[in-house]
Design a protein around this motif. Sequence first.
Motif, PDB file in Angstrom:
ATOM      1  N   THR A   1     -10.499 -13.074  17.979  1.00 11.36           N
ATOM      2  CA  THR A   1     -10.573 -11.785  18.659  1.00 11.36           C
ATOM      3  C   THR A   1      -9.163 -11.262  18.889  1.00 11.36           C
ATOM      4  O   THR A   1      -8.275 -12.021  19.261  1.00 11.36           O
ATOM      5  CB  THR A   1     -11.296 -11.949  20.009  1.00 11.36           C
ATOM      6  OG1 THR A   1     -12.599 -12.466  19.764  1.00 11.36           O
ATOM      7  CG2 THR A   1     -11.415 -10.624  20.737  1.00 11.36           C
ATOM      8  N   VAL A   2      -8.986  -9.991  18.637  1.00 13.60           N
ATOM      9  CA  VAL A   2      -7.688  -9.356  18.831  1.00 13.60           C
ATOM     10  C   VAL A   2      -7.891  -8.072  19.619  1.00 13.60           C
ATOM     11  O   VAL A   2      -8.723  -7.238  19.252  1.00 13.60           O
ATOM     12  CB  VAL A   2      -7.027  -9.037  17.475  1.00 13.60           C
ATOM     13  CG1 VAL A   2      -5.780  -8.201  17.666  1.00 13.60           C
ATOM     14  CG2 VAL A   2      -6.705 -10.322  16.730  1.00 13.60           C
ATOM     15  N   SER A   3      -7.140  -7.913  20.693  1.00 11.87           N
ATOM     16  CA  SER A   3      -7.189  -6.679  21.479  1.00 11.87           C
ATOM     17  C   SER A   3      -6.226  -5.676  20.887  1.00 11.87           C
ATOM     18  O   SER A   3      -5.072  -5.998  20.625  1.00 11.87           O
ATOM     19  CB  SER A   3      -6.756  -6.940  22.919  1.00 11.87           C
ATOM     20  OG  SER A   3      -7.454  -8.026  23.448  1.00 11.87           O
ATOM     21  N   SER A   4      -6.697  -4.473  20.694  1.00 10.68           N
ATOM     22  CA  SER A   4      -5.813  -3.424  20.199  1.00 10.68           C
ATOM     23  C   SER A   4      -5.352  -2.560  21.363  1.00 10.68           C
ATOM     24  O   SER A   4      -6.113  -2.301  22.298  1.00 10.68           O
ATOM     25  CB  SER A   4      -6.558  -2.562  19.188  1.00 10.68           C
ATOM     26  OG  SER A   4      -5.843  -1.364  18.964  1.00 10.68           O
ATOM     27  N   PRO A   5      -4.118  -2.078  21.298  1.00  7.48           N
ATOM     28  CA  PRO A   5      -3.646  -1.142  22.340  1.00  7.48           C
ATOM     29  C   PRO A   5      -4.518   0.100  22.466  1.00  7.48           C
ATOM     30  O   PRO A   5      -4.496   0.769  23.495  1.00  7.48           O
ATOM     31  CB  PRO A   5      -2.229  -0.777  21.856  1.00  7.48           C
ATOM     32  CG  PRO A   5      -1.805  -1.931  21.004  1.00  7.48           C
ATOM     33  CD  PRO A   5      -3.063  -2.429  20.345  1.00  7.48           C
TER      34      PRO A   5
ATOM     35  N   PRO B   1       0.324   7.138  12.622  1.00  5.00           N
ATOM     36  CA  PRO B   1       1.019   5.885  12.908  1.00  5.00           C
ATOM     37  C   PRO B   1       0.277   4.696  12.282  1.00  5.00           C
ATOM     38  O   PRO B   1      -0.952   4.701  12.187  1.00  5.00           O
ATOM     39  CB  PRO B   1       0.992   5.809  14.438  1.00  5.00           C
ATOM     40  CG  PRO B   1       0.823   7.218  14.894  1.00  5.00           C
ATOM     41  CD  PRO B   1      -0.009   7.887  13.840  1.00  5.00           C
ATOM     42  N   ILE B   2       1.029   3.722  11.850  1.00  8.21           N
ATOM     43  CA  ILE B   2       0.439   2.515  11.262  1.00  8.21           C
ATOM     44  C   ILE B   2       0.171   1.540  12.402  1.00  8.21           C
ATOM     45  O   ILE B   2       1.098   1.028  13.025  1.00  8.21           O
ATOM     46  CB  ILE B   2       1.376   1.916  10.204  1.00  8.21           C
ATOM     47  CG1 ILE B   2       1.609   2.938   9.083  1.00  8.21           C
ATOM     48  CG2 ILE B   2       0.794   0.620   9.651  1.00  8.21           C
ATOM     49  CD1 ILE B   2       2.675   2.531   8.070  1.00  8.21           C
ATOM     50  N   THR B   3      -1.096   1.337  12.699  1.00  8.25           N
ATOM     51  CA  THR B   3      -1.510   0.511  13.837  1.00  8.25           C
ATOM     52  C   THR B   3      -2.357  -0.658  13.346  1.00  8.25           C
ATOM     53  O   THR B   3      -2.755  -0.712  12.182  1.00  8.25           O
ATOM     54  CB  THR B   3      -2.377   1.343  14.799  1.00  8.25           C
ATOM     55  OG1 THR B   3      -3.569   1.748  14.078  1.00  8.25           O
ATOM     56  CG2 THR B   3      -1.650   2.585  15.279  1.00  8.25           C
ATOM     57  N   VAL B   4      -2.656  -1.575  14.265  1.00  6.20           N
ATOM     58  CA  VAL B   4      -3.517  -2.688  13.884  1.00  6.20           C
ATOM     59  C   VAL B   4      -4.919  -2.173  13.546  1.00  6.20           C
ATOM     60  O   VAL B   4      -5.587  -2.707  12.649  1.00  6.20           O
ATOM     61  CB  VAL B   4      -3.545  -3.776  14.981  1.00  6.20           C
ATOM     62  CG1 VAL B   4      -4.250  -3.290  16.228  1.00  6.20           C
ATOM     63  CG2 VAL B   4      -4.194  -5.055  14.461  1.00  6.20           C
TER      64      VAL B   4
ATOM     65  N   LEU C   1       4.361  -3.305  15.911  1.00  3.36           N
ATOM     66  CA  LEU C   1       4.322  -2.210  14.949  1.00  3.36           C
ATOM     67  C   LEU C   1       5.156  -1.071  15.503  1.00  3.36           C
ATOM     68  O   LEU C   1       4.792  -0.470  16.526  1.00  3.36           O
ATOM     69  CB  LEU C   1       2.876  -1.783  14.693  1.00  3.36           C
ATOM     70  CG  LEU C   1       1.945  -2.934  14.253  1.00  3.36           C
ATOM     71  CD1 LEU C   1       0.517  -2.433  14.074  1.00  3.36           C
ATOM     72  CD2 LEU C   1       2.442  -3.589  12.980  1.00  3.36           C
TER      73      LEU C   1
ATOM     74  N   ALA D   1      -4.638  -0.977  10.009  1.00  2.00           N
ATOM     75  CA  ALA D   1      -4.477  -2.104   9.084  1.00  2.00           C
ATOM     76  C   ALA D   1      -5.825  -2.762   8.801  1.00  2.00           C
ATOM     77  O   ALA D   1      -6.149  -3.080   7.652  1.00  2.00           O
ATOM     78  CB  ALA D   1      -3.499  -3.135   9.661  1.00  2.00           C
ATOM     79  N   LEU D   2      -6.616  -2.952   9.848  1.00  6.50           N
ATOM     80  CA  LEU D   2      -7.924  -3.573   9.647  1.00  6.50           C
ATOM     81  C   LEU D   2      -8.851  -2.653   8.853  1.00  6.50           C
ATOM     82  O   LEU D   2      -9.647  -3.114   8.026  1.00  6.50           O
ATOM     83  CB  LEU D   2      -8.540  -3.952  10.994  1.00  6.50           C
ATOM     84  CG  LEU D   2      -7.848  -5.153  11.653  1.00  6.50           C
ATOM     85  CD1 LEU D   2      -8.243  -5.272  13.125  1.00  6.50           C
ATOM     86  CD2 LEU D   2      -8.174  -6.455  10.918  1.00  6.50           C
TER      87      LEU D   2
ATOM     88  N   THR E   1      -8.040  -0.766   6.476  1.00  2.00           N
ATOM     89  CA  THR E   1      -7.680  -0.774   5.048  1.00  2.00           C
ATOM     90  C   THR E   1      -8.276  -1.950   4.281  1.00  2.00           C
ATOM     91  O   THR E   1      -8.190  -1.987   3.054  1.00  2.00           O
ATOM     92  CB  THR E   1      -6.154  -0.781   4.822  1.00  2.00           C
ATOM     93  OG1 THR E   1      -5.609  -2.048   5.187  1.00  2.00           O
ATOM     94  CG2 THR E   1      -5.474   0.333   5.585  1.00  2.00           C
ATOM     95  N   LEU E   2      -8.841  -2.925   4.983  1.00  5.74           N
ATOM     96  CA  LEU E   2      -9.473  -4.036   4.268  1.00  5.74           C
ATOM     97  C   LEU E   2     -10.753  -3.592   3.561  1.00  5.74           C
ATOM     98  O   LEU E   2     -11.245  -4.276   2.654  1.00  5.74           O
ATOM     99  CB  LEU E   2      -9.819  -5.168   5.242  1.00  5.74           C
ATOM    100  CG  LEU E   2      -8.646  -5.835   5.960  1.00  5.74           C
ATOM    101  CD1 LEU E   2      -9.174  -6.865   6.962  1.00  5.74           C
ATOM    102  CD2 LEU E   2      -7.708  -6.517   4.965  1.00  5.74           C
TER     103      LEU E   2
ATOM    104  N   GLN F   1       0.825  -1.218   0.000  1.00  4.96           N
ATOM    105  CA  GLN F   1       0.000   0.000   0.000  1.00  4.96           C
ATOM    106  C   GLN F   1       0.857   1.267   0.000  1.00  4.96           C
ATOM    107  O   GLN F   1       1.593   1.528   0.946  1.00  4.96           O
ATOM    108  CB  GLN F   1      -0.926   0.011   1.222  1.00  4.96           C
ATOM    109  CG  GLN F   1      -1.981  -1.079   1.190  1.00  4.96           C
ATOM    110  CD  GLN F   1      -2.904  -1.030   2.402  1.00  4.96           C
ATOM    111  OE1 GLN F   1      -3.091   0.020   3.013  1.00  4.96           O
ATOM    112  NE2 GLN F   1      -3.486  -2.174   2.750  1.00  4.96           N
TER     113      GLN F   1
ATOM    114  N   ILE G   1      -3.207   2.830   3.338  1.00  6.57           N
ATOM    115  CA  ILE G   1      -2.436   3.757   4.163  1.00  6.57           C
ATOM    116  C   ILE G   1      -1.729   4.819   3.340  1.00  6.57           C
ATOM    117  O   ILE G   1      -1.121   5.737   3.900  1.00  6.57           O
ATOM    118  CB  ILE G   1      -1.399   3.022   5.052  1.00  6.57           C
ATOM    119  CG1 ILE G   1      -0.396   2.234   4.211  1.00  6.57           C
ATOM    120  CG2 ILE G   1      -2.088   2.135   6.051  1.00  6.57           C
ATOM    121  CD1 ILE G   1       0.715   1.603   5.050  1.00  6.57           C
TER     122      ILE G   1
ATOM    123  N   ASN H   1       6.541   2.504  15.029  1.00  5.85           N
ATOM    124  CA  ASN H   1       6.410   3.768  14.316  1.00  5.85           C
ATOM    125  C   ASN H   1       7.421   4.759  14.892  1.00  5.85           C
ATOM    126  O   ASN H   1       7.501   4.941  16.119  1.00  5.85           O
ATOM    127  CB  ASN H   1       4.989   4.345  14.490  1.00  5.85           C
ATOM    128  CG  ASN H   1       3.956   3.621  13.642  1.00  5.85           C
ATOM    129  OD1 ASN H   1       3.809   3.911  12.457  1.00  5.85           O
ATOM    130  ND2 ASN H   1       3.244   2.658  14.235  1.00  5.85           N
TER     131      ASN H   1
END
Lengths: 213, 213
Positions: free
Chosen positions: B196-200, B52-55, A207, B58-59, B61-62, A65, B46, A209
């Motif tokens: 399931t994914v926890s994001s910061p 900042p490129i974060t999870v 990740l 990223a999700l 951008t799908l 990307q 992106i 940054n």
Amino acid sequence: MSRTRVHNLFVSLDGFAAGEHVTFDQPIGDAERLFGQFDGRGIHGIEGVDAPITVDLALTTLWGQGIGAEIMGRRKFGPQTGDWPDDGWQGWWEDEPPFLTPVFVLTHHPRESIEFPNGTSFHFVEGSPAEVLQLARDAAPGKDIRIGGGPSTVRQFLEADLIDFLHLAVVPITLGRGTSLFGGLEGIEDGFDITTVSSPSGLTHQLWNRKVS
Amino acid sequence: MSRTRVHNLFVSLDGFAAGEHVTFDQPIGDAERLFGQFDGRGIHGIEGVDAPITVDLALTTLWGQGIGAEIMGRRKFGPQTGDWPDDGWQGWWEDEPPFLTPVFVLTHHPRESIEFPNGTSFHFVEGSPAEVLQLARDAAPGKDIRIGGGPSTVRQFLEADLIDFLHLAVVPITLGRGTSLFGGLEGIEDGFDITTVSSPSGLTHQLWNRKVS
């Protein structure tokens, strides 16, 4: 704003990002286990990828990307060392290298550029990380530059403080030997804001940054 | 393989995916807090997103990857109800609707299609979820179809067992009222493999992939 980015850098628990003994049959040396969970089909996005959509896959799709050029080490292009033999070698990827942009291959041994119909071209260049990065930026105005590896190349660019973003995937295996990603980089994390996400697959994604000063 | 996908569906801890009282000034009703952490700039990737490129990103951008058409409820297009007033309304997005594909708007009230230079077109259709999905598939051969919301529309397609992938982002807030995503869908999760994914950031991302039978 043109960033310098590293994606899908798989690292073992003991810090190795590739194996030793790279040969024609073993592009990443004896470290295939590192990539057991990597679905490379996702690098161009999830279109047509017949697999569950996971966080691993979502992160993989960032690879292309906004990227306008890649810089790679010579070993990522081929296993040869020294002068280029007259063997018709055009990279590991046969007729369809997946890069679709100019690629700058770091080497002390000059060689003519190679162009593929799909937009990939290989240019063989010598210079400091900053010099080669400038070549890549000139070839891709306004776009981001991917530092494609291998690990030694990523390490060079980290040492030169030229990385803006790094996606590490920590794989829960120990390799015991191979190419260390972090050797000589004590404290390199100080320059980055780092977030970590655990994937249900067992991978841990980091990740990095660059800190905004 | 053409999938039916839902992306970036933000849900409060009490299961509300939008607020009440949708007006011209409040496209998502009184639930703006749901989207406090959503960076919509990422829906096209992106590239050019100075963040900042974060999870989470990223999700996000799908959203557009491999999508050939969207289906949305009428309220996502505008706050009007009943017959369309002659007010020149062309959606919330002014001259640049971000869809870049055909969009099928569910309504009992017919209206002429609208086309924008950027590839977005709106078509106003009536029919069952399966019928409208077929229209969308015909407009986008081989591509995936996005069910764009709002929550009532997603619920209709879940009830009809027509969703292959669902990205829920659970936001750690309580709304107390609004449009429930899950009302009447007891046990709907049985048809999916869910990770399931926890994001910061505090978000919890759930990725629902239809079970392969």
